[in-house]
Design an enzyme around this catalytic site. Structure first.
Site, mmCIF file in Angstrom:
data_model
loop_
_atom_site.group_PDB
_atom_site.id
_atom_site.type_symbol
_atom_site.label_atom_id
_atom_site.label_comp_id
_atom_site.label_asym_id
_atom_site.label_seq_id
_atom_site.Cartn_x
_atom_site.Cartn_y
_atom_site.Cartn_z
ATOM 1 N N HIS A 53 0.880 -1.057 -0.124
ATOM 2 C CA HIS A 53 0.004 0.076 0.098
ATOM 3 C C HIS A 53 1.059 1.209 0.107
ATOM 4 C CE1 HIS A 53 1.068 -0.541 4.172
ATOM 5 N NE2 HIS A 53 1.087 0.801 4.438
ATOM 6 N N ASP A 55 0.934 4.947 1.997
ATOM 7 C CA ASP A 55 0.106 5.848 3.078
ATOM 8 C C ASP A 55 -0.573 7.025 2.471
ATOM 9 O OD1 ASP A 55 1.137 3.899 4.833
ATOM 10 O OD2 ASP A 55 2.648 4.992 5.279
ATOM 11 N N HIS A 110 4.817 0.157 -0.085
ATOM 12 C CA HIS A 110 5.603 -0.377 1.054
ATOM 13 C C HIS A 110 4.661 -1.665 1.762
ATOM 14 C CE1 HIS A 110 3.861 2.857 2.976
ATOM 15 N NE2 HIS A 110 3.766 2.074 4.143
ATOM 16 N N ARG A 120 8.255 -8.648 14.983
ATOM 17 C CA ARG A 120 8.424 -7.199 14.573
ATOM 18 C C ARG A 120 7.570 -6.232 15.183
ATOM 19 N NH1 ARG A 120 10.767 -3.259 10.972
ATOM 20 N NH2 ARG A 120 9.362 -1.902 10.207
HETATM 21 O O1 LIG Z 1 5.410 -2.154 10.088
HETATM 22 C C1 LIG Z 1 5.922 -1.453 9.291
HETATM 23 O O2 LIG Z 1 7.070 -1.481 9.014
HETATM 24 C C2 LIG Z 1 4.963 -0.901 8.359
HETATM 25 C C3 LIG Z 1 3.676 -0.325 8.756
HETATM 26 C C4 LIG Z 1 2.899 0.379 7.680
HETATM 27 O O3 LIG Z 1 3.254 0.239 6.483
HETATM 28 C C5 LIG Z 1 1.652 1.045 7.961
HETATM 29 O O4 LIG Z 1 1.288 0.901 9.310
HETATM 30 O O5 LIG Z 1 1.068 1.621 7.447
HETATM 31 FE FE LIG Z 2 2.098 1.991 5.599
#
Ligand SMILES: O=C(O)CCC(=O)C(=O)O
Ligand SMILES: [Fe+2]
Length: 183
Positions: A53, A55, A110, A120
């Site tokens: 996606h 942001d 990403h 993670r």
């Molecule tokens: O956890 C991550 O590294 C990415 C999280 C992410 O892309 C988001 O929360 O929009």
């Molecule tokens: Fe994100």
């Protein structure tokens, strides 16, 4: 950013963010290790913890633990890992900043994948303007290289509505692209 872009009004991008009714939000993500027993035959496989996606907001300020997982894509289908650094912030350009810079800064696609050994964890601060903020590139972003506005002006409320009516990975910014380019 304004300085780097040669924009004289330094607060042009930050005024939205500092308004009390800004729509910024904080999200905590936890990606537990994938279940290795399910994938015994294919140890190189991975699970997608957070699908592809971009942001939708202005900027994302991301902090994670020292476990890899974040990947960015600059070319369709090619994924580049981002080395995790628990002492650094990873800053992603969101869709609104792409519009506000008339395409000079590009919203990055990403995703986050899980691994088989360690959780993670990440915390993301999504910087967003007030709902009624009018999103349009300032005239100084219209240059000989980009002689017209790439995107139609819209409010953050309109963009947010479109975002939530589509799936996570769908492209939404193109819906607001101007078809006609004035020479
Ligand atoms: O956890 C991550 O590294 C990415 C999280 C992410 O892309 C988001 O929360 O929009
Ligand atoms: Fe994100």
């Amino acid at each position: 950013m304004a300085e780097g872009l040669g924009v004289p009004n330094k607060s042009i991008f930050s005024t939205f963010i500092t308004q009390l009714d800004n729509d910024s939000l904080l999200r905590f993500n936890h990606y537990p290790p994938k279940d290795c027993n399910k994938d015994r035959d294919n140890s190189n496989s991975f699970n997608v913890g957070f699908g592809e996606h971009s942001d939708p907001q202005i900027l994302t300020i991301l902090r994670s633990n020292d476990v890899a997982g974040l990947q960015i894509s600059l070319q369709h289908g090619v994924w580049n890992p981002v080395t995790p650094d628990p002492f650094a912030f990873c800053v992603n350009v969101g869709d609104l900043l792409e519009v506000m810079t008339n395409g000079r800064f590009m919203s990055v696609r990403h995703r986050a994948v899980t691994n088989s050994y360690k959780s993670r964890m990440s915390v993301a601060y999504f910087v967003a303007p007030p709902l009624d903020a009018y999103i349009v590139a300032p005239s100084v972003m219209v240059t000989p290289n980009r002689p017209s506005l790439l995107y139609k002006p819209f409010t953050w409320a309109e963009y947010k509505k479109v975002t939530y009516s589509l799936r996570l990975g769908d492209n939404r910014i193109d819906i607001f692209k101007n078809c006609t380019q004035v020479e």
